[in-house]
Each structure stands twice: as C-alpha cells, then as structure tokens.
Design a protein around this motif. Structure first.
Motif, short mmCIF file in Angstrom:
data_model
loop_
_atom_site.label_atom_id
_atom_site.label_comp_id
_atom_site.label_asym_id
_atom_site.label_seq_id
_atom_site.Cartn_x
_atom_site.Cartn_y
_atom_site.Cartn_z
N CYS A 1 -1.56 -6.32 -5.06
CA CYS A 1 -1.91 -6.80 -3.54
C CYS A 1 -0.74 -7.72 -3.05
O CYS A 1 -0.39 -8.75 -3.83
CB CYS A 1 -3.18 -7.59 -3.81
N ALA A 2 -0.47 -7.36 -1.93
CA ALA A 2 0.61 -8.47 -0.96
C ALA A 2 0.07 -9.73 -1.19
O ALA A 2 0.64 -10.69 -0.91
CB ALA A 2 0.68 -7.71 0.20
N GLY A 3 -1.40 -9.86 -0.91
CA GLY A 3 -1.95 -11.41 -0.69
C GLY A 3 -2.69 -11.88 -2.00
O GLY A 3 -3.19 -12.86 -2.10
N GLY A 4 -2.12 -11.13 -3.04
CA GLY A 4 -2.45 -11.98 -4.47
C GLY A 4 -4.02 -11.62 -4.85
O GLY A 4 -4.40 -12.13 -5.87
N GLY A 5 -4.55 -10.36 -4.34
CA GLY A 5 -5.86 -9.81 -4.37
C GLY A 5 -5.99 -9.01 -5.60
O GLY A 5 -4.81 -9.06 -6.39
N ASP A 6 -7.07 -8.44 -5.97
CA ASP A 6 -7.32 -7.76 -7.14
C ASP A 6 -6.45 -6.40 -7.17
O ASP A 6 -6.63 -5.66 -6.33
CB ASP A 6 -8.85 -7.41 -7.17
N ALA A 7 -5.79 -6.18 -8.13
CA ALA A 7 -4.79 -5.13 -7.98
C ALA A 7 -5.62 -3.81 -8.62
O ALA A 7 -5.01 -2.57 -8.09
CB ALA A 7 -3.52 -5.10 -9.13
N GLY A 8 -6.68 -4.23 -9.15
CA GLY A 8 -7.30 -2.98 -9.49
C GLY A 8 -8.37 -2.36 -8.38
O GLY A 8 -9.23 -1.17 -8.36
N ASP A 9 -8.33 -2.91 -6.93
CA ASP A 9 -9.08 -2.49 -5.94
C ASP A 9 -8.22 -2.36 -4.58
O ASP A 9 -8.57 -2.90 -3.64
CB ASP A 9 -10.19 -3.54 -5.97
N LEU A 10 -7.11 -1.58 -4.84
CA LEU A 10 -6.41 -1.72 -3.55
C LEU A 10 -6.75 -0.56 -2.85
O LEU A 10 -7.22 0.57 -3.16
CB LEU A 10 -4.94 -1.19 -4.09
N ALA A 11 -6.74 -1.00 -1.59
CA ALA A 11 -7.65 -0.27 -0.40
C ALA A 11 -6.88 0.13 0.77
O ALA A 11 -7.06 0.75 1.64
CB ALA A 11 -8.75 -0.69 0.04
N TYR A 12 -5.64 -0.53 1.04
CA TYR A 12 -4.87 -0.73 2.07
C TYR A 12 -3.28 -0.74 1.96
O TYR A 12 -2.90 -0.99 0.66
CB TYR A 12 -5.26 -1.64 3.17
N VAL A 13 -2.48 -0.59 2.95
CA VAL A 13 -0.99 -0.73 2.84
C VAL A 13 -0.82 -1.73 4.31
O VAL A 13 -1.07 -1.12 5.23
CB VAL A 13 -0.30 0.49 2.73
N SER A 14 0.16 -2.49 4.09
CA SER A 14 0.59 -3.29 5.06
C SER A 14 1.59 -2.41 5.63
O SER A 14 2.64 -2.03 5.03
CB SER A 14 1.15 -4.73 4.67
N PRO A 15 1.34 -2.17 7.21
CA PRO A 15 2.61 -1.42 7.69
C PRO A 15 3.81 -2.10 7.88
O PRO A 15 5.01 -1.62 8.23
CB PRO A 15 1.97 -0.99 9.09
N LYS A 16 3.88 -3.30 7.74
CA LYS A 16 5.13 -4.27 7.91
C LYS A 16 5.66 -4.32 6.71
O LYS A 16 6.98 -4.23 6.60
CB LYS A 16 4.48 -5.65 8.45
N SER A 17 4.93 -4.76 5.33
CA SER A 17 5.93 -4.83 4.24
C SER A 17 5.93 -3.78 3.30
O SER A 17 6.34 -3.63 2.35
CB SER A 17 4.87 -6.00 3.50
N SER A 18 4.95 -2.68 3.71
CA SER A 18 5.16 -1.61 2.88
C SER A 18 4.33 -1.86 1.42
O SER A 18 4.54 -1.04 0.47
CB SER A 18 6.32 -1.17 2.65
N ILE A 19 3.51 -2.75 1.34
CA ILE A 19 2.89 -3.38 0.03
C ILE A 19 1.28 -3.23 0.36
O ILE A 19 0.68 -3.40 1.30
CB ILE A 19 3.07 -4.78 -0.19
N ALA A 20 0.88 -2.67 -1.02
CA ALA A 20 -0.74 -2.69 -1.00
C ALA A 20 -1.43 -3.89 -0.75
O ALA A 20 -0.84 -4.91 -1.01
CB ALA A 20 -1.06 -2.07 -2.18
N VAL A 21 -2.66 -3.57 -0.35
CA VAL A 21 -3.64 -4.92 -0.02
C VAL A 21 -4.89 -4.50 -0.61
O VAL A 21 -5.58 -3.36 -0.39
CB VAL A 21 -3.82 -5.22 1.39
N SER A 22 -5.74 -5.45 -1.35
CA SER A 22 -6.79 -5.36 -1.91
C SER A 22 -7.88 -5.06 -0.86
O SER A 22 -7.86 -5.37 0.40
CB SER A 22 -7.24 -6.23 -2.94
N ARG A 23 -8.98 -4.44 -1.31
CA ARG A 23 -10.14 -4.31 -0.23
C ARG A 23 -10.57 -5.89 0.23
O ARG A 23 -10.84 -5.60 1.42
CB ARG A 23 -11.54 -3.67 -1.08
#
Length: 243
Positions: free
Chosen positions: A154-176
């Motif tokens: 997760c780009a924001g340091g959230g739960d890597a086991g519950d990724l639900a989004y991708v940042s269109p700027k950084s191309s990194i996943a984001v948790s729910r």
C-alpha cells in the motif's frame, strides 16, 4: 546475421508486387522485421496471419540491413479468425506488441506470455476464461517497457493484504481502508491481479481493463500510437456484450 527460431506473427505489410515485410515476435531477439519473398502469395498468406506460430529463418549480411525472411507454419490459429471475440483479441495482442516494442531487443517473458495468452484464447471454453490473461499481458508489457505498476504493498502504509485501489499518479496500490476517503480519485484494483479471485466475474474483468487502459494511454499509447486503441475498445465492447 542468421537466426533460425520459432516466432509469433504480429504484423504483415505488403511490399512490392508480391512480397511482404513481416514483424515477428521471437524469444531470442524480441520483435524482428524481415522481408518475405512471395509473402502475399496464395501459399504464404495463410502462414503469415497474426497469431500464427512459424519457424522463421532470418538472414542478413549486416545487422543494419532488413533481413531476408523465410517462414514455415508451425501452428495455425486461422480458424479463430472466423470468431469475432477471439479474432479481436488476437488482433489486439499482436497489434499492441508490434506497435510498442523496440525492434531487436529480447523480451523472453513477453514472448512466453504472449504465446500462453494466445493459447488460452484458442482453448478456453469462453472469453471469461482468457480475458484476465489479456489484462495480465498488458501489465507485463507496461512493466517490461519501464512503466510497472507496484501491486505488492500500500502506498500509504496500509494493509498489504487488502489492496483495493491503485493511485493514478504513483502507480502504486492502496489498501481499502487508506483509499476509501479518496476512492473517486483512485482506480479500482480487481482482486484477481493480486492473487485472489482465480475466476473473476465480468465486473472485475472490466475493472482490470480500465486499470491497464489508463496507464497504457498515459505512458505508452500516445501520439500516433493512440490510434491502435480503437482495436482495444472494440475488444472491450465485444467482451461486454458477451458478459
């Protein structure tokens, strides 16, 4: 230069009265063009169909010269060209490959994956069985060309086991949890791209195409290359009707 190898036909352009310039995807040298004498003849037209596997022999006196290319059919996917969805998928996969890869650079992972996806299109019982593989091929191509999406954390340091989004700027996943307040500005990440949902439904498949489509349009299919997006849009429309 002399290369004798199996290759996937990706693009063919008529040259002169009877010849053709074929661009084939090889394991050893990536995308390679070559001049096929009589490439538009009745004998060779069925061989030089996009998606076909051929035995290709390239010969050139110097690397800068367009190689003379001879081809023999190894495996034909011609019967699929009579089916709208499979034929559109083959058209998109081969067009994307031919239009975006630099010539003469090896991409063995792309070669292997392209052949696997084409085989899936050929053998799956329905489009739902192979559509996720097309999306994964697009992700791999983005990565191989230097535009990888990071779906491992997760780009924001959230739960890597519950990724639900991708940042269109950084191309990194984001948790729910981390992405929920900004959901309208993020791209949905379907679970089958992070290891879950081995048999995704049509909604997740559509989300997958939206995800890869955003980054393809932003990073690769720009300028004149944007024209090939019409083929991709046609594939997505036909998949939507199939679902």
């Amino acid at each position: 230069m002399h290369l004798n190898t199996q290759a996937i036909v990706c693009a063919v352009l008529g040259h002169g009265e009877h010849g053709a310039i074929a661009r084939l995807m090889t394991h050893e040298a990536g995308l390679l063009p070559g001049y096929v004498r009589g490439g538009r003849s009745r004998r060779l037209r069925p061989v030089l169909l996009p998606g076909n596997m051929v035995q290709a022999e390239y010969r050139a006196r110097v690397p800068e010269q367009l190689a003379q290319l001879s081809v023999e059919l190894v495996h034909s996917r011609a019967p699929l060209l009579a089916e709208r969805l499979p034929s559109t998928a083959i058209d998109w996969l081969t067009t994307l490959t031919a239009a975006t890869l630099p010539e003469g650079q090896p991409y063995p992972a792309l070669f292997n994956t392209l052949e696997a996806v084409l085989s899936a299109v050929e053998s799956a019982n329905s489009a739902r069985g192979w559509a996720p593989s097309v999306i994964r091929y697009e992700l791999l191509l983005l990565a191989q060309l230097g535009f990888a999406l990071d779906l491992s954390h997760c780009a924001g340091g959230g739960d890597a086991g519950d990724l639900a989004y991708v940042s269109p700027k950084s191309s990194i996943a984001v948790s729910r949890a981390m992405g929920a307040p900004y959901a309208e500005r993020l791209l949905p990440l379907p679970g089958f791209l992070t290891g879950g949902d081995a048999a995704p439904g049509w909604e997740q498949i559509a989300e997958g195409f939206r995800l890869t489509g955003y980054f393809l349009a932003r990073d690769i299919l720009t300028g004149k290359l944007a024209d090939i997006c019409e083929t991709r849009e046609r594939l997505i429309e036909r998949l939507a009707r199939a679902g």
